[in-house]
Design an enzyme around this catalytic site. Structure first.
Site, PDB file in Angstrom:
ATOM      1  N   SER A   6      -7.746   8.447  -1.661  1.00 53.22           N
ATOM      2  CA  SER A   6      -6.636   8.622  -0.719  1.00 53.22           C
ATOM      3  C   SER A   6      -6.091  10.040  -0.799  1.00 53.22           C
ATOM      4  O   SER A   6      -5.642  10.499  -1.858  1.00 53.22           O
ATOM      5  CB  SER A   6      -5.511   7.640  -1.043  1.00 53.22           C
ATOM      6  N   HIS A  31      -9.814   8.120   2.580  1.00 51.54           N
ATOM      7  CA  HIS A  31      -8.718   7.251   3.023  1.00 51.54           C
ATOM      8  C   HIS A  31      -7.519   8.102   3.442  1.00 51.54           C
ATOM      9  O   HIS A  31      -7.066   8.960   2.680  1.00 51.54           O
ATOM     10  CB  HIS A  31      -8.357   6.323   1.859  1.00 51.54           C
ATOM     11  N   ASP A  33      -3.585   7.968   4.825  1.00 55.09           N
ATOM     12  CA  ASP A  33      -2.405   7.101   4.896  1.00 55.09           C
ATOM     13  C   ASP A  33      -1.382   7.658   5.868  1.00 55.09           C
ATOM     14  O   ASP A  33      -0.740   8.668   5.592  1.00 55.09           O
ATOM     15  CB  ASP A  33      -1.774   6.990   3.502  1.00 55.09           C
ATOM     16  N   MET A  35       2.141   7.160   7.761  1.00 55.26           N
ATOM     17  CA  MET A  35       3.417   6.425   7.620  1.00 55.26           C
ATOM     18  C   MET A  35       4.428   6.953   8.612  1.00 55.26           C
ATOM     19  O   MET A  35       4.508   8.168   8.837  1.00 55.26           O
ATOM     20  CB  MET A  35       3.978   6.633   6.209  1.00 55.26           C
ATOM     21  N   HIS A  64      -5.580   4.353   7.472  1.00 54.82           N
ATOM     22  CA  HIS A  64      -4.659   3.251   7.153  1.00 54.82           C
ATOM     23  C   HIS A  64      -3.308   3.541   7.804  1.00 54.82           C
ATOM     24  O   HIS A  64      -2.580   4.426   7.365  1.00 54.82           O
ATOM     25  CB  HIS A  64      -4.539   3.152   5.626  1.00 54.82           C
ATOM     26  N   MET A  66       0.308   2.742   8.448  1.00 51.56           N
ATOM     27  CA  MET A  66       1.515   2.021   8.004  1.00 51.56           C
ATOM     28  C   MET A  66       2.610   2.338   9.005  1.00 51.56           C
ATOM     29  O   MET A  66       3.574   3.045   8.709  1.00 51.56           O
ATOM     30  CB  MET A  66       1.868   2.452   6.585  1.00 51.56           C
ATOM     31  N   MET A 135      -3.313  -4.826   0.062  1.00 55.16           N
ATOM     32  CA  MET A 135      -2.413  -3.917  -0.643  1.00 55.16           C
ATOM     33  C   MET A 135      -2.092  -4.511  -2.017  1.00 55.16           C
ATOM     34  O   MET A 135      -1.638  -5.648  -2.120  1.00 55.16           O
ATOM     35  CB  MET A 135      -1.106  -3.717   0.134  1.00 55.16           C
ATOM     36  N   GLY A 140       3.733   2.588   0.993  1.00 58.07           N
ATOM     37  CA  GLY A 140       4.733   3.629   1.229  1.00 58.07           C
ATOM     38  C   GLY A 140       4.619   4.795   0.267  1.00 58.07           C
ATOM     39  O   GLY A 140       5.011   5.913   0.616  1.00 58.07           O
ATOM     40  N   PHE A 141       4.090   4.562  -0.927  1.00 53.61           N
ATOM     41  CA  PHE A 141       4.069   5.623  -1.938  1.00 53.61           C
ATOM     42  C   PHE A 141       2.801   5.544  -2.780  1.00 53.61           C
ATOM     43  O   PHE A 141       2.298   4.449  -3.030  1.00 53.61           O
ATOM     44  CB  PHE A 141       5.289   5.495  -2.868  1.00 53.61           C
ATOM     45  N   GLY A 142       2.351   6.695  -3.230  1.00 55.49           N
ATOM     46  CA  GLY A 142       1.258   6.741  -4.191  1.00 55.49           C
ATOM     47  C   GLY A 142       1.836   6.591  -5.599  1.00 55.49           C
ATOM     48  O   GLY A 142       3.056   6.648  -5.798  1.00 55.49           O
ATOM     49  N   GLY A 143       0.952   6.360  -6.557  1.00 59.74           N
ATOM     50  CA  GLY A 143       1.351   6.368  -7.961  1.00 59.74           C
ATOM     51  C   GLY A 143       2.151   5.166  -8.431  1.00 59.74           C
ATOM     52  O   GLY A 143       2.805   5.231  -9.466  1.00 59.74           O
ATOM     53  N   ASP A 173      -6.066  -1.452  -2.255  1.00 58.00           N
ATOM     54  CA  ASP A 173      -5.332  -0.181  -2.197  1.00 58.00           C
ATOM     55  C   ASP A 173      -4.026  -0.277  -2.976  1.00 58.00           C
ATOM     56  O   ASP A 173      -3.158  -1.076  -2.631  1.00 58.00           O
ATOM     57  CB  ASP A 173      -5.049   0.102  -0.704  1.00 58.00           C
ATOM     58  N   GLY A 174      -3.904   0.564  -4.008  1.00 58.85           N
ATOM     59  CA  GLY A 174      -2.638   0.673  -4.712  1.00 58.85           C
ATOM     60  C   GLY A 174      -2.772   0.426  -6.207  1.00 58.85           C
ATOM     61  O   GLY A 174      -3.206  -0.636  -6.625  1.00 58.85           O
ATOM     62  N   GLY A 175      -2.446   1.446  -6.998  1.00 62.63           N
ATOM     63  CA  GLY A 175      -2.465   1.286  -8.447  1.00 62.63           C
ATOM     64  C   GLY A 175      -3.853   1.123  -9.029  1.00 62.63           C
ATOM     65  O   GLY A 175      -4.020   0.564 -10.118  1.00 62.63           O
ATOM     66  N   GLY A 195      -5.744   7.046  -5.129  1.00 62.21           N
ATOM     67  CA  GLY A 195      -5.067   8.314  -4.851  1.00 62.21           C
ATOM     68  C   GLY A 195      -4.736   9.039  -6.126  1.00 62.21           C
ATOM     69  O   GLY A 195      -5.411   9.986  -6.536  1.00 62.21           O
TER      70      GLY A 195
HETATM   71  C1  DX5 Z   1       0.216   3.448  -0.432  1.00 67.60           C
HETATM   72  C2  DX5 Z   1      -1.044   3.935   0.223  1.00 67.60           C
HETATM   73  C3  DX5 Z   1      -2.127   4.186  -0.729  1.00 67.60           C
HETATM   74  C4  DX5 Z   1      -1.826   5.216  -1.781  1.00 67.60           C
HETATM   75  C5  DX5 Z   1      -2.454   4.704  -3.041  1.00 67.60           C
HETATM   76  O1  DX5 Z   1       1.120   3.054   0.521  1.00 67.60           O
HETATM   77  O2  DX5 Z   1      -1.513   3.011   1.170  1.00 67.60           O
HETATM   78  O3  DX5 Z   1      -3.363   4.468  -0.089  1.00 67.60           O
HETATM   79  O4  DX5 Z   1      -2.297   6.498  -1.511  1.00 67.60           O
HETATM   80  O5  DX5 Z   1      -2.066   5.513  -4.072  1.00 67.60           O
HETATM   81  P1  DX5 Z   1      -2.372   5.194  -5.592  1.00 67.60           P
HETATM   82  O6  DX5 Z   1      -3.846   5.073  -5.742  1.00 67.60           O
HETATM   83  O7  DX5 Z   1      -1.781   6.377  -6.281  1.00 67.60           O
HETATM   84  O8  DX5 Z   1      -1.643   3.892  -5.919  1.00 67.60           O
HETATM   85 ZN    ZN Z   2      -3.599   3.340   1.954  1.00 64.15          ZN
END
Ligand code: DX5
Ligand code: ZN
Length: 214
Positions: A6, A31, A33, A35, A64, A66, A135, A140-143, A173-175, A195
């Site tokens: 991502s 990927h 994202d 938003m 993706h 959102m 998901m 909404g956020f990475g990390g 997707d996520g974590g 990501g």
């Molecule tokens: C979150 C995004 C993800 C995000 C994942 O809303 O859809 O694609 O980039 O980030 P990580 O891999 O850091 O959880």
């Molecule tokens: Zn995503």
């Protein structure tokens, strides 16, 4: 395992460099994202950035969305060179119509589920889908940290796909990191979005390779 890094965690001061790094990696897709600050409490980037990525990327784009009313942007997403368009189940009142419109526009159709949306909500559309994006964090956020219940949802989705005869692949997707990625591989995921794990790694190419080898 297929990997879709991502760009949300990439260096936007030198996106060119990060996309070229992904071109030279074992990543299967890129990927993106998008938003809108309405569907999710954050704003990321839009069509000009996707178009820039498309110009230099040699991997398919996994977009993706959102956003609310994703059905209003199908031709714009297609014109940005997306191979897969992911829309949220929660954002689509007429999901079947939107999925057909995405396919008629020449893209692969994917439906994304928030952590609280059950897999059973896809029972009547699963045979129409090319991919389902689960998901494993609230979007909404990475990390953010991986929500463990997502493993159960991967197994439920795997079962729904095999019972229905659907050809949909399962993306999560996520974590995602090496630890959660291993559990997801065991549960039956086909594609992992990553990501933070990729872009905060000392050696992103090696991290993609290690995720790929799961
Ligand atoms: C979150 C995004 C993800 C995000 C994942 O809303 O859809 O694609 O980039 O980030 P990580 O891999 O850091 O959880
Ligand atoms: Zn995503």
């Amino acid at each position: 395992m297929k990997i879709s890094p991502s760009l949300l965690s990439a260096n936007f001061g030198n996106l060119d460099n990060d996309v070229r790094m992904l071109n030279n990696s074992l990543a299967d897709m890129i990927h993106l994202d998008i938003m809108d600050g309405v569907f999710v409490p954050n704003i990321s980037f839009g069509f000009p950035v996707i178009k820039f990525v498309q110009k230099i990327a040699t991997k398919p784009l996994d977009v993706h969305l959102m956003i609310v009313n994703p059905q209003n942007y199908i031709s714009q997403v297609r014109d940005c060179g997306a191979e897969i368009m992911n829309v949220h189940q929660e954002a689509c009142i007429h999901l079947h119509r939107t999925v057909q419109a995405i396919k008629n526009a020449g893209m692969k159709a994917a439906v994304t589920l928030n952590p609280s949306t059950p897999v059973s909500s896809l029972e009547d559309i699963i045979t129409e889908l090319d991919m389902v994006l689960l998901m494993s964090v609230n979007p909404g956020f990475g990390g953010q940290s991986f929500i463990p219940n997502s493993l159960k949802k991967v197994k439920q989705l795997k079962e729904l796909i095999s019972l229905s005869g659907s050809k949909a692949s399962i993306e999560v997707d996520g974590g995602v990191n090496l630890e959660t990625g291993k559990l997801l591989a065991e549960a039956g995921a086909d594609i992992l979005v990553a990501g933070n794990a990729v872009f905060s790694a000392q050696d992103p190419l090696k991290m993609i390779e290690e995720l790929h080898n799961l």
